[in-house]
Scaffold this active site. Structure first.
Site, PDB file in Angstrom:
ATOM      1  N   CYS A  98      39.303 -36.547 -17.815  1.00 58.16           N
ATOM      2  CA  CYS A  98      38.266 -37.537 -17.494  1.00 58.16           C
ATOM      3  C   CYS A  98      38.092 -38.596 -18.588  1.00 58.16           C
ATOM      4  O   CYS A  98      37.915 -39.772 -18.307  1.00 58.16           O
ATOM      5  CB  CYS A  98      36.925 -36.856 -17.281  1.00 58.16           C
ATOM      6  SG  CYS A  98      36.911 -35.709 -15.886  1.00 58.16           S
ATOM      7  N   HIS A 200      13.620 -31.653 -50.309  1.00 62.05           N
ATOM      8  CA  HIS A 200      14.524 -32.753 -49.967  1.00 62.05           C
ATOM      9  C   HIS A 200      13.864 -34.136 -49.962  1.00 62.05           C
ATOM     10  O   HIS A 200      14.538 -35.140 -49.839  1.00 62.05           O
ATOM     11  CB  HIS A 200      15.202 -32.467 -48.629  1.00 62.05           C
ATOM     12  CG  HIS A 200      16.031 -31.208 -48.663  1.00 62.05           C
ATOM     13  ND1 HIS A 200      17.205 -31.131 -49.383  1.00 62.05           N
ATOM     14  CD2 HIS A 200      15.833 -29.983 -48.130  1.00 62.05           C
ATOM     15  CE1 HIS A 200      17.704 -29.907 -49.262  1.00 62.05           C
ATOM     16  NE2 HIS A 200      16.890 -29.186 -48.516  1.00 62.05           N
ATOM     17  N   CYS A 241      18.827 -22.615 -45.008  1.00 60.24           N
ATOM     18  CA  CYS A 241      17.674 -23.088 -45.773  1.00 60.24           C
ATOM     19  C   CYS A 241      16.456 -22.218 -45.482  1.00 60.24           C
ATOM     20  O   CYS A 241      15.720 -21.832 -46.381  1.00 60.24           O
ATOM     21  CB  CYS A 241      17.357 -24.542 -45.402  1.00 60.24           C
ATOM     22  SG  CYS A 241      17.837 -25.729 -46.659  1.00 60.24           S
TER      23      CYS A 241
END
Lengths: 280, 156
Positions: A98, A200, A241
């Site tokens: 496809c 972070h 984490c």
């Protein structure tokens, strides 16, 4: 020799730094196929500038991402290309049946994931999109999230967008998902009681024991991690984490992780797709 | 065999009593700790802190792991000192024992709600605590006192 190493470590400590670890974010040193690793942040956002995790890594790790023959992530990209052209399932189709040439049809697709699916009324990550295609169109079995096939396919498809800007939709029907992802980003979890933002956002660019904290950007995923010795998904990284802070992780593909993936992509706008990145 | 089973049951009961936080003689439970503003004046146990043990807990990654976030020249032989919190060289010259005890127990109360520093002797922490750690403190009362004893040796 050991004594010498110890002496070197003590010396490095005394000097107040580790010369062999990051940060390198000069801009002139770039990963292969990428022109931006540092971008100005949108006004009013939480970050002063947007930094790819590339800049948080040591020179030797960076070098692996500067040469596609050296980059171990390309083993998965190559496997992905093979799978792209392999017929699977009762319908007798391959992806190529496809979608033809992935370098044309998939260009930019990975950069815009997760993407809203109007029919399903929800966003779809690349993994979910691949599986929907497999079950609905190929009549083939789903791949597991962290299977070698899925990692190869997602690395291959994402790689077709390498160097293109992260381009996730954040408005319209995606808005509640961005909001949910943001909520999760700032929620403290686990026995250590930390949110994503504690490390972070508030402390990137600093050492936490032997780890150099990055902004936790997602533009390099699926990424080859030296610690894993293989390519891994963003949701695997999320789980790691959460385990570190002694929280019960959400499941791969859960709405929570999908929302976080969307929010992170939105947060990292300005960066380019690096997949497959190489990280520690 | 029956005897062995009994021992296991008794041990199990002791462990359960411990993890359920049932009072152990002379030990203040996490919920009973009294803050005087930012300070905790009373020791958590009857046993004096052991600085040598505290020094080991300070760098133990599964225990205090203080070194993950703080530079400490006294442990210069250990690699990888973190940079998240302030260096702890000479910390005892800047903070009293009661202040440091408060910070160790619950830095959110003793320092700021915003701090990244975990509370090492509290049970109402973040959401979704992993099963293994549910209802448990990161350190025991005695371990807090041991680390505190060690910190008190770090003078300018």
């Amino acid at each position: 020799m050991r004594g010498l190493i110890k002496a070197a470590v003590v010396f490095a400590l005394a000097a107040g730094g580790f010369a062999n670890f990051g940060p390198v974010n000069a801009g002139e040193d770039l990963p292969a196929g990428v022109t931006v690793v540092k971008a100005p942040a949108a006004k009013g956002g939480p970050l002063a500038e947007i930094l790819s995790g590339w800049g948080s890594r040591s020179k030797s790790t960076q070098q692996l991402q500067q040469d596609d023959f050296e980059n171990p992530g390309y083993l998965w990209v190559d496997k992905g290309e093979t799978l792209w052209n392999t017929v699977d399932g009762k319908a007798g189709k391959s992806c190529a049946t496809c979608h033809d040439d992935a370098s044309v049809s998939m260009k930019g697709v990975g950069a815009a994931m997760p993407k809203w699916d109007a029919k399903l009324g929800r966003p779809m990550t690349l993994e979910q999109r691949v599986n929907a295609c497999r079950t609905d169109n190929m009549e083939a079995k789903e791949w597991k999230w962290e299977s070698d096939q899925m990692l190869s396919m997602t690395a291959y498809v994402k790689n077709q967008s390498r160097g293109m800007p992260v381009n996730v939709q954040a408005d319209g029907p995606m808005e509640p998902w961005v909001k949910r992802g943001k909520e999760l980003y700032y929620t403290r979890v686990g026995q250590l009681n930390m949110s994503c933002a504690n490390c972070h956002e508030a402390n990137y660019g600093k050492f936490i024991r032997a780890d150099y904290l990055s902004q936790g950007q997602s533009n390099g995923f699926p990424t080859y991690r030296l610690k894993w010795q293989k390519v891994g998904s963003l949701h695997r990284r999320f789980k790691g984490c959460m385990k570190n802070i002694r929280a019960k992780p959400y499941k791969r593909g859960s709405d929570e992780f999908v929302a976080m993936e969307i929010y992170l992509a939105q947060r990292g706008k300005g960066l380019q797709v690096e997949s497959p990145a190489v990280r520690n | 065999m029956k005897h062995a089973k009994k021992i296991v049951t008794v041990c199990g009961a002791v462990v359960m009593a411990w993890s359920a936080g049932i009072a152990i003689a002379g030990v203040t439970k996490p919920g009973d700790v009294k803050f005087d503003d930012t300070k905790v004046t009373a020791p958590l146990t009857n046993e004096a802190g052991d600085a040598a043990k505290g020094k080991l807990l300070f760098s133990n990654r599964k225990k205090g792991n203080c070194l993950a976030c703080h530079v400490n020249k006294d442990l210069a032989d250990k690699p990888f000192h973190g940079e998240i919190g302030p260096p702890l060289d000479g910390v005892a010259s800047r903070y009293s024992a009661s202040e440091m005890r408060g910070i160790l127990i619950n830095a959110k109360v003793a320092l700021s709600d915003e701090t990244i520093m975990p509370g090492f002797y509290m049970v109402n922490t973040g959401a979704r605590v992993a099963k293994k750690f549910k209802g448990k403190t990161i350190l025991s009362a005695q371990q807090i006192e041991d680390i505190l004893a060690y910190l008190q040796t770090l003078k300018e």
